[in-house]
Design a protein around this motif. Structure first.
Motif, PDB file in Angstrom:
ATOM      1  N   GLY A  24     -39.756  -8.406  38.677  1.00  0.00           N
ATOM      2  CA  GLY A  24     -38.400  -7.968  38.948  1.00  0.00           C
ATOM      3  C   GLY A  24     -38.172  -6.499  38.666  1.00  0.00           C
ATOM      4  N   MET A  25     -39.162  -5.658  38.974  1.00  0.00           N
ATOM      5  CA  MET A  25     -39.033  -4.220  38.743  1.00  0.00           C
ATOM      6  C   MET A  25     -39.645  -3.483  39.928  1.00  0.00           C
ATOM      7  SD  MET A  25     -41.940  -4.046  35.703  1.00  0.00           S
ATOM      8  CE  MET A  25     -41.622  -2.350  35.281  1.00  0.00           C
ATOM      9  N   THR A  26     -39.482  -2.173  39.960  1.00  0.00           N
ATOM     10  CA  THR A  26     -40.041  -1.394  41.058  1.00  0.00           C
ATOM     11  C   THR A  26     -41.496  -1.058  40.764  1.00  0.00           C
ATOM     12  OG1 THR A  26     -39.406   0.735  40.093  1.00  0.00           O
ATOM     13  CG2 THR A  26     -37.783  -0.367  41.504  1.00  0.00           C
ATOM     14  N   GLN A  27     -42.263  -0.828  41.828  1.00  0.00           N
ATOM     15  CA  GLN A  27     -43.669  -0.485  41.639  1.00  0.00           C
ATOM     16  C   GLN A  27     -43.852   0.821  40.864  1.00  0.00           C
ATOM     17  OE1 GLN A  27     -46.178  -0.830  45.089  1.00  0.00           O
ATOM     18  NE2 GLN A  27     -47.667   0.633  44.305  1.00  0.00           N
ATOM     19  N   TRP A 194     -32.959   3.251  56.838  1.00  0.00           N
ATOM     20  CA  TRP A 194     -32.684   1.880  56.413  1.00  0.00           C
ATOM     21  C   TRP A 194     -32.904   1.794  54.911  1.00  0.00           C
ATOM     22  CZ3 TRP A 194     -32.224  -2.907  59.416  1.00  0.00           C
ATOM     23  CH2 TRP A 194     -32.028  -2.663  60.788  1.00  0.00           C
ATOM     24  N   MET A 195     -32.027   1.081  54.224  1.00  0.00           N
ATOM     25  CA  MET A 195     -32.170   0.948  52.773  1.00  0.00           C
ATOM     26  C   MET A 195     -32.387  -0.510  52.426  1.00  0.00           C
ATOM     27  SD  MET A 195     -29.961   2.914  49.900  1.00  0.00           S
ATOM     28  CE  MET A 195     -30.775   3.352  48.364  1.00  0.00           C
ATOM     29  N   VAL A 196     -33.371  -0.776  51.576  1.00  0.00           N
ATOM     30  CA  VAL A 196     -33.707  -2.141  51.179  1.00  0.00           C
ATOM     31  C   VAL A 196     -34.090  -2.131  49.701  1.00  0.00           C
ATOM     32  CG1 VAL A 196     -36.139  -1.894  51.822  1.00  0.00           C
ATOM     33  CG2 VAL A 196     -35.100  -4.168  51.788  1.00  0.00           C
ATOM     34  N   ASP A 197     -33.804  -3.245  49.033  1.00  0.00           N
ATOM     35  CA  ASP A 197     -34.156  -3.387  47.619  1.00  0.00           C
ATOM     36  C   ASP A 197     -35.521  -4.063  47.522  1.00  0.00           C
ATOM     37  OD1 ASP A 197     -34.415  -3.932  44.939  1.00  0.00           O
ATOM     38  OD2 ASP A 197     -32.373  -4.658  44.674  1.00  0.00           O
ATOM     39  N   PRO A 198     -36.579  -3.347  47.118  1.00  0.00           N
ATOM     40  CA  PRO A 198     -37.919  -3.941  47.105  1.00  0.00           C
ATOM     41  C   PRO A 198     -38.108  -4.965  45.997  1.00  0.00           C
ATOM     42  CG  PRO A 198     -37.991  -1.743  46.137  1.00  0.00           C
ATOM     43  CD  PRO A 198     -36.587  -1.945  46.638  1.00  0.00           C
ATOM     44  N   THR A 199     -37.162  -5.056  45.045  1.00  0.00           N
ATOM     45  CA  THR A 199     -37.307  -6.037  43.961  1.00  0.00           C
ATOM     46  C   THR A 199     -36.809  -7.420  44.379  1.00  0.00           C
ATOM     47  OG1 THR A 199     -35.137  -5.540  42.982  1.00  0.00           O
ATOM     48  CG2 THR A 199     -36.992  -4.203  42.270  1.00  0.00           C
ATOM     49  N   VAL A 200     -36.136  -7.529  45.532  1.00  0.00           N
ATOM     50  CA  VAL A 200     -35.683  -8.826  46.028  1.00  0.00           C
ATOM     51  C   VAL A 200     -36.846  -9.485  46.763  1.00  0.00           C
ATOM     52  CG1 VAL A 200     -34.034 -10.028  47.498  1.00  0.00           C
ATOM     53  CG2 VAL A 200     -33.319  -7.992  46.233  1.00  0.00           C
ATOM     54  N   ASP A 201     -37.244 -10.663  46.325  1.00  0.00           N
ATOM     55  CA  ASP A 201     -38.442 -11.312  46.854  1.00  0.00           C
ATOM     56  C   ASP A 201     -38.405 -11.423  48.376  1.00  0.00           C
ATOM     57  OD1 ASP A 201     -39.493 -11.757  44.302  1.00  0.00           O
ATOM     58  OD2 ASP A 201     -38.345 -13.604  44.064  1.00  0.00           O
ATOM     59  N   ASP A 217     -39.879   2.316  64.021  1.00  0.00           N
ATOM     60  CA  ASP A 217     -40.392   2.677  62.706  1.00  0.00           C
ATOM     61  C   ASP A 217     -39.432   3.667  62.039  1.00  0.00           C
ATOM     62  OD1 ASP A 217     -42.044   2.923  60.509  1.00  0.00           O
ATOM     63  OD2 ASP A 217     -43.325   4.441  61.441  1.00  0.00           O
ATOM     64  N   PRO A 218     -38.239   3.198  61.668  1.00  0.00           N
ATOM     65  CA  PRO A 218     -37.265   4.114  61.065  1.00  0.00           C
ATOM     66  C   PRO A 218     -37.659   4.465  59.638  1.00  0.00           C
ATOM     67  CG  PRO A 218     -36.443   1.880  60.977  1.00  0.00           C
ATOM     68  CD  PRO A 218     -37.729   1.830  61.742  1.00  0.00           C
ATOM     69  N   PRO A 219     -37.144   5.573  59.115  1.00  0.00           N
ATOM     70  CA  PRO A 219     -37.407   5.904  57.712  1.00  0.00           C
ATOM     71  C   PRO A 219     -36.741   4.888  56.790  1.00  0.00           C
ATOM     72  CG  PRO A 219     -35.825   7.447  58.685  1.00  0.00           C
ATOM     73  CD  PRO A 219     -36.339   6.591  59.800  1.00  0.00           C
ATOM     74  N   LEU A 220     -37.469   4.445  55.754  1.00  0.00           N
ATOM     75  CA  LEU A 220     -36.984   3.426  54.837  1.00  0.00           C
ATOM     76  C   LEU A 220     -36.726   4.015  53.464  1.00  0.00           C
ATOM     77  CD1 LEU A 220     -39.371   0.475  55.777  1.00  0.00           C
ATOM     78  CD2 LEU A 220     -37.015   0.802  56.504  1.00  0.00           C
ATOM     79  N   LEU A 221     -35.638   3.607  52.861  1.00  0.00           N
ATOM     80  CA  LEU A 221     -35.278   4.027  51.508  1.00  0.00           C
ATOM     81  C   LEU A 221     -35.275   2.809  50.605  1.00  0.00           C
ATOM     82  CD1 LEU A 221     -32.168   6.251  52.394  1.00  0.00           C
ATOM     83  CD2 LEU A 221     -34.544   7.007  52.109  1.00  0.00           C
ATOM     84  N   HIS A 222     -35.688   3.008  49.354  1.00  0.00           N
ATOM     85  CA  HIS A 222     -35.674   1.925  48.380  1.00  0.00           C
ATOM     86  C   HIS A 222     -34.524   2.131  47.403  1.00  0.00           C
ATOM     87  CE1 HIS A 222     -40.252   0.992  48.909  1.00  0.00           C
ATOM     88  NE2 HIS A 222     -39.520   0.695  49.961  1.00  0.00           N
ATOM     89  N   GLY A 223     -33.786   1.070  47.137  1.00  0.00           N
ATOM     90  CA  GLY A 223     -32.699   1.157  46.167  1.00  0.00           C
ATOM     91  C   GLY A 223     -31.974  -0.168  46.084  1.00  0.00           C
TER      92      GLY A 223
END
Length: 316
Positions: A24-27, A194-201, A217-223
């Motif tokens: 449950g954390m970021t890489q 595009w923004m997505v939360d990578p900690t969500v399974d 292939d849009p640019p992706l943001l993590h948050g």
């Protein structure tokens, strides 16, 4: 103990990315934590390569001592929480990923169980909640499973489908050009961040899979999605969202053509806990928020599913 759990997760998954999701954390946070552990010991515990992370000889030696400690601590926490729960008297321990149906569900459970304490534990990780149910620390858990990314359901717990396929909508700034249309094509968002939360399974993998299949292939943001909402309002990003998301004056929520993004909503319970009451209250709460969200209500109306959120809600 936190460091030992992290080392065991890296060894078990063979990947910093997968271990971070499990914890449950970021890489980047996990990578920093591993680097600090190795610096404090003065040696590498894992060798990194294109095939993943493998324990070094020193790492294997440390893990052989760490695993029993982690298992003993987990057992101690489980037993202590179980003892505390029984000392507090009857109640229902509820877990959930984020959902607008949650307040109504809790209200219904408290109405149906007068005098019982209904507790709540929220987690972005559905897999973490299921492990907590299996460990006896939760009685029921309401989770979502991203299409194409099955959850790791522990043996022994039972589940029931609430929504077989809930479409995921897209949130964008109110003045976004695509907001003028009732349904949005993925191609219209090809140049947006595009923004997505990578900690969500499953969410990161699911989104990449859908975008790749659409040939964009849009640019992706993590948050996290609280940050995403702020970015969306400012026009700096678009983000997937639940179709039950509430109305906002500064944000537009629209369905995607063909519904390429979807999740399955499930209710799980530990052995010995009946699902019927919790399921019935959850279904009522979900129906209320589904029909109360105008874009989702219109989506359901077009499919002739408005009466009982139609074939979305399974009763078996």
């Amino acid at each position: 103990m936190r460091h030992l759990r992290a080392l065991c997760a890296i060894a078990d998954t063979g990947s910093l990315h997968k271990a971070a999701r499990q914890l449950g954390m970021t890489q980047p946070s996990l990578t920093t934590q591993l680097r600090r552990i190795e610096n404090s010991l003065g040696a590498e515990l894992f060798s990194r390569g294109r095939t993943g992370c493998r324990p070094t000889p020193l790492g294997r030696s440390l893990l052989s001592r760490a695993r029993p400690l982690v298992a003993d601590m987990a057992a101690l926490v489980t037993e202590t929480r179980a003892a505390a729960a029984s000392a507090d008297g009857p109640g229902l321990r509820v877990g959930s990923t984020a959902s607008r149906a949650l307040p109504g569900w809790l209200r219904g459970l408290r109405r149906r169980l007068p005098g019982a304490e209904v507790g709540l534990r929220m987690d972005v990780s559905a897999n973490a909640l299921l492990r907590t149910v299996a460990a006896g620390q939760l009685d029921v858990a309401f989770v979502h499973e991203v299409e194409g990314s099955p959850l790791r359901v522990p043996e022994g717990i039972k589940g029931r489908v609430l929504v077989a396929r809930e479409p995921q909508f897209i949130s964008m700034a109110r003045d976004h050009p695509a907001a003028a249309r009732p349904v949005v094509d993925l191609a219209e968002l090809a140049t947006d961040h595009w923004m997505v939360d990578p900690t969500v399974d499953g969410e990161w993998d699911g989104l990449r899979r859908v975008l790749g299949a659409a040939g964009i292939d849009p640019p992706l943001l993590h948050g996290d999605y609280h940050t995403a909402a702020s970015m969306v309002v400012l026009g700096e990003a678009v983000a997937p969202c639940q179709p039950t998301s509430g109305p906002r004056d500064d944000m537009a929520i629209r369905p995607l053509r063909g519904d390429p993004l979807a999740v399955r909503l499930m209710l799980y319970a530990r052995p010995g806990v009946p699902l019927d009451l919790a399921y019935a209250e959850l279904a009522d709460a979900y129906r209320e928020v589904a029909l109360g969200a105008a874009p989702y209500r219109e989506w359901l109306r077009r499919r002739g599913a408005e009466g009982w959120v139609g074939s979305l809600l399974m009763t078996a």
